[in-house]
Scaffold this active site. Sequence first.
Site, PDB file in Angstrom:
ATOM      1  N   CYS A   2       0.842  -1.187   0.000  1.00 17.98           N
ATOM      2  CA  CYS A   2       0.000   0.000   0.000  1.00 17.98           C
ATOM      3  C   CYS A   2       0.880   1.240   0.000  1.00 17.98           C
ATOM      4  O   CYS A   2       1.852   1.325   0.746  1.00 17.98           O
ATOM      5  CB  CYS A   2      -0.962   0.064   1.171  1.00 17.98           C
ATOM      6  SG  CYS A   2      -2.125  -1.284   1.228  1.00 17.98           S
ATOM      7  N   ARG A  30       4.089  -0.092  -4.674  1.00 19.25           N
ATOM      8  CA  ARG A  30       3.801  -0.645  -3.349  1.00 19.25           C
ATOM      9  C   ARG A  30       2.494  -1.433  -3.317  1.00 19.25           C
ATOM     10  O   ARG A  30       2.176  -2.065  -2.296  1.00 19.25           O
ATOM     11  CB  ARG A  30       3.743   0.476  -2.317  1.00 19.25           C
ATOM     12  CG  ARG A  30       5.033   1.267  -2.215  1.00 19.25           C
ATOM     13  CD  ARG A  30       4.930   2.305  -1.140  1.00 19.25           C
ATOM     14  NE  ARG A  30       4.909   1.702   0.166  1.00 19.25           N
ATOM     15  CZ  ARG A  30       5.970   1.586   0.966  1.00 19.25           C
ATOM     16  NH1 ARG A  30       7.134   2.048   0.580  1.00 19.25           N
ATOM     17  NH2 ARG A  30       5.863   1.015   2.134  1.00 19.25           N
ATOM     18  N   TRP A  78      -2.669  -2.832  -1.801  1.00 20.87           N
ATOM     19  CA  TRP A  78      -2.393  -4.264  -1.940  1.00 20.87           C
ATOM     20  C   TRP A  78      -3.368  -4.926  -0.980  1.00 20.87           C
ATOM     21  O   TRP A  78      -3.261  -4.763   0.234  1.00 20.87           O
ATOM     22  CB  TRP A  78      -0.942  -4.566  -1.569  1.00 20.87           C
ATOM     23  CG  TRP A  78      -0.559  -5.991  -1.851  1.00 20.87           C
ATOM     24  CD1 TRP A  78      -0.138  -6.502  -3.037  1.00 20.87           C
ATOM     25  CD2 TRP A  78      -0.559  -7.082  -0.925  1.00 20.87           C
ATOM     26  NE1 TRP A  78       0.129  -7.849  -2.898  1.00 20.87           N
ATOM     27  CE2 TRP A  78      -0.127  -8.232  -1.608  1.00 20.87           C
ATOM     28  CE3 TRP A  78      -0.896  -7.205   0.431  1.00 20.87           C
ATOM     29  CZ2 TRP A  78      -0.008  -9.477  -1.003  1.00 20.87           C
ATOM     30  CZ3 TRP A  78      -0.788  -8.447   1.029  1.00 20.87           C
ATOM     31  CH2 TRP A  78      -0.347  -9.573   0.306  1.00 20.87           C
ATOM     32  N   ASN A 105      -2.420   1.625   5.672  1.00 18.65           N
ATOM     33  CA  ASN A 105      -1.510   0.554   5.242  1.00 18.65           C
ATOM     34  C   ASN A 105      -1.292  -0.338   6.454  1.00 18.65           C
ATOM     35  O   ASN A 105      -0.981   0.168   7.532  1.00 18.65           O
ATOM     36  CB  ASN A 105      -0.187   1.173   4.766  1.00 18.65           C
ATOM     37  CG  ASN A 105       0.870   0.120   4.484  1.00 18.65           C
ATOM     38  OD1 ASN A 105       0.549  -1.039   4.216  1.00 18.65           O
ATOM     39  ND2 ASN A 105       2.130   0.511   4.545  1.00 18.65           N
ATOM     40  N   GLY A 106      -1.445  -1.646   6.297  1.00 14.53           N
ATOM     41  CA  GLY A 106      -1.226  -2.558   7.424  1.00 14.53           C
ATOM     42  C   GLY A 106      -2.472  -3.375   7.704  1.00 14.53           C
ATOM     43  O   GLY A 106      -3.366  -3.489   6.859  1.00 14.53           O
ATOM     44  N   GLU A 488      18.219 -17.330  -6.960  1.00 17.74           N
ATOM     45  CA  GLU A 488      17.799 -15.973  -7.318  1.00 17.74           C
ATOM     46  C   GLU A 488      17.332 -15.935  -8.780  1.00 17.74           C
ATOM     47  O   GLU A 488      16.340 -15.297  -9.116  1.00 17.74           O
ATOM     48  CB  GLU A 488      18.941 -14.992  -7.051  1.00 17.74           C
ATOM     49  CG  GLU A 488      18.722 -13.577  -7.552  1.00 17.74           C
ATOM     50  CD  GLU A 488      17.546 -12.836  -6.926  1.00 17.74           C
ATOM     51  OE1 GLU A 488      16.885 -13.390  -6.025  1.00 17.74           O
ATOM     52  OE2 GLU A 488      17.256 -11.715  -7.369  1.00 17.74           O
ATOM     53  N   LYS A 492      13.562 -14.805  -9.931  1.00 18.40           N
ATOM     54  CA  LYS A 492      13.286 -13.739 -10.908  1.00 18.40           C
ATOM     55  C   LYS A 492      12.335 -14.248 -11.981  1.00 18.40           C
ATOM     56  O   LYS A 492      11.412 -13.559 -12.381  1.00 18.40           O
ATOM     57  CB  LYS A 492      14.574 -13.226 -11.566  1.00 18.40           C
ATOM     58  CG  LYS A 492      15.507 -12.405 -10.701  1.00 18.40           C
ATOM     59  CD  LYS A 492      15.032 -11.012 -10.345  1.00 18.40           C
ATOM     60  CE  LYS A 492      14.275 -10.972  -9.062  1.00 18.40           C
ATOM     61  NZ  LYS A 492      14.943 -10.727  -7.851  1.00 18.40           N
ATOM     62  N   GLU A 495       8.678 -14.815 -10.585  1.00 19.84           N
ATOM     63  CA  GLU A 495       7.886 -13.624 -10.274  1.00 19.84           C
ATOM     64  C   GLU A 495       7.623 -12.754 -11.494  1.00 19.84           C
ATOM     65  O   GLU A 495       6.614 -12.063 -11.547  1.00 19.84           O
ATOM     66  CB  GLU A 495       8.527 -12.811  -9.142  1.00 19.84           C
ATOM     67  CG  GLU A 495       9.855 -12.196  -9.428  1.00 19.84           C
ATOM     68  CD  GLU A 495      10.391 -11.381  -8.241  1.00 19.84           C
ATOM     69  OE1 GLU A 495      11.613 -11.337  -8.089  1.00 19.84           O
ATOM     70  OE2 GLU A 495       9.604 -10.791  -7.486  1.00 19.84           O
ATOM     71  N   HIS A 511      20.337 -36.596  -6.176  1.00 23.08           N
ATOM     72  CA  HIS A 511      19.555 -37.115  -5.045  1.00 23.08           C
ATOM     73  C   HIS A 511      18.054 -36.971  -5.294  1.00 23.08           C
ATOM     74  O   HIS A 511      17.263 -37.077  -4.365  1.00 23.08           O
ATOM     75  CB  HIS A 511      19.969 -36.392  -3.760  1.00 23.08           C
ATOM     76  CG  HIS A 511      21.419 -36.575  -3.443  1.00 23.08           C
ATOM     77  ND1 HIS A 511      21.925 -37.776  -2.969  1.00 23.08           N
ATOM     78  CD2 HIS A 511      22.481 -35.741  -3.576  1.00 23.08           C
ATOM     79  CE1 HIS A 511      23.234 -37.653  -2.808  1.00 23.08           C
ATOM     80  NE2 HIS A 511      23.594 -36.433  -3.172  1.00 23.08           N
ATOM     81  N   LYS A 614       5.948  -4.132  -3.814  1.00 22.28           N
ATOM     82  CA  LYS A 614       7.255  -3.825  -3.241  1.00 22.28           C
ATOM     83  C   LYS A 614       7.012  -3.568  -1.768  1.00 22.28           C
ATOM     84  O   LYS A 614       6.005  -2.984  -1.402  1.00 22.28           O
ATOM     85  CB  LYS A 614       7.768  -2.562  -3.927  1.00 22.28           C
ATOM     86  CG  LYS A 614       9.230  -2.287  -3.721  1.00 22.28           C
ATOM     87  CD  LYS A 614      10.031  -2.978  -4.789  1.00 22.28           C
ATOM     88  CE  LYS A 614      11.516  -2.733  -4.646  1.00 22.28           C
ATOM     89  NZ  LYS A 614      12.287  -3.791  -5.308  1.00 22.28           N
TER      90      LYS A 614
END
Length: 619
Positions: A2, A30, A78, A105-106, A488, A492, A495, A511, A614
């Site tokens: 948010c 965000r 978000w 936000n939260g 990593e 990438k 996402e 294995h 983000k």
Amino acid sequence: MCGIVGYVGTTNDGTALDVVMEGLARLEYRGYDSAGVALLDGDHVETRKKSGKLANLTAELEARPLPASTTGIGHTRWATHGGPTDQNAHPHRGGKDGKLALIHNGIIENFHALKQGLLADGVEFASETDTEVVAHLVAAAYEQHRDLTTAMRAVVADLEGAFTLLAIHADQPDVVVGARRNSPLVVGLGENANYLGSDVAAFIGHTRHALELAQDQIVTITPEGATVVNFDGTPAEGKAYEVTWDAAAAEKGGYATFMEKEINDQPHAVRDTLLGRTDPEGRLILDELRISEEQLRNVDRITIVACGTAAYAGMTAKYAIEHWTRIPVEVSLAHEFRYCDPIVNERTLVVSISQSGETMDTLMAVKHARELGALTISICNTHGSTIPRESDAVLYTHAGPEIAVASTKAFLAQITASYVLGLYLAQLRGGSFADDAQSVMKELAGVPAKIETLLAQMGRVKEIAKFMADTRSVLFLGRHVGYPVAMEGALKLKELAYIHAEGFAAGELKHGPIALIEPGQPVFVVVPSPTSEHGLHGKVVSNIQEIRARGARTLVIAEEGDEAVEPFADEVIRVPATSPLLAPLLTVVPLQVFALWLSTAKGLDVDQPRNLAKSVTVE
Ligand code: F6R
């Protein structure tokens, strides 16, 4: 998660709507489930809100324009409580007359109990959100106190959870009130205009003078200034600082996407993170750490806490720090740390790594570590953010603002800063690697030029990515520091391109995972330098042969001049030679570029991948 903007000023600074919409455009990374604004217009509040990206709100504002105003708030969401619908979009109105507008936000953890009380009083709700509950509570408190700051203070006392709240009230023009607990909020100080934002990007187009707030504080902005009080009503002062970057740094600078720009910013991110950390003799100086040398010499265990890409930076650092200091290093995903009954005491150094400095999981891990008596250092890219504030010391990365949701330049800066920390500890403790610290720093200083060379030869990687647009699954293999790089690379791709991707330690393949290899399966292999110890290089070359024999299509990332990989590689992507521990600063670059262009080839939104945001400020 948010984005929050607040503005109060004079029309000289543009209308409130212009300022708030500009802030929202900069904060959209965000959260992009919905967006909304509220403006004060005479004796009432006007809101517009729309589900989906900010463009939908812009279209709504064209269809139903808002009047000029000098006071406003805005939000990009978000979703947590309630789906991403128009009704659940912020701002929410409070009170029967709807004179209050509030954004959040939260998560308000006790919203259900609070809502029951309001329902019993006959309050009607227009949304499913926890935020609307707070809007009604603040509106009711305003009726009692006739002052928005006092009303906010009365309400936050009853809230549980993490929140940043901003509110405006039609009866109190030229005022925006903000409150924060465990969620980000910074103040921007202008001339006859002041600003609030989830981060400084919200107002960077207008001012670089900022004020950092502590936990559990309320700020009231008017055109004349900003006043801060603690939740208990005692006066407080924010900590003033200057933002070191300008609006241009938060723009695309001629690139099609922020991610492409940020990949190309990486030489600067590494160079700037190394700046000012050595004396003229090349010895490391970290005065900024504010932890005594004695305390650091006493450290007998290091735990790194971080999430996602930052955790992979931590895994990379583990190899280097253990090698240089001989201190055992453990890497713990921050959200697991608290629940594994961690073995931490006053001789443990807990290093958190976070680009945003606001990741709730990491913040809670740091708090827990401090409760257990550990020394805490934050490696962080965002000045004025919460995690450095809650830590004993901070080592800032200087990557500049990272806007694309997928982290790239922050990763390189995090590895760089954690290496600097490791070398500093080695220097402090003496021992066999103390003398090497200077030569490693020298080599690190040469890495930005190598990244530049590498970036200039990424044309083939772009072609491979385009050619692979229909690929359904990609595997990534690496050993030693190549292992976190492989993970990593897979992250990438997941996402950005929504493709199944997995990173493995190459030795683990036999294995179990080797069963995944079938003819045509693309596999990236991060090959260590031929100068690596313990025959590492040869082992990875054997791993390439094993998968190639089973039909895999091998995409091999190898050092310039490493001819041993040629016979077994379908594609060789060359990186400049460097010593093995520094290699991740190079080998990850082609993987970032690959994910960028594969996502682009699929027509996806590179900067704002689905379901993500983000800065993950909820647990
Ligand atoms: C992936 C990514 C995330 C973040 C993670 C931690 O591209 O960006 O995995 O690395 O959410 O974020 P920070 O570093 O802000 O704590």
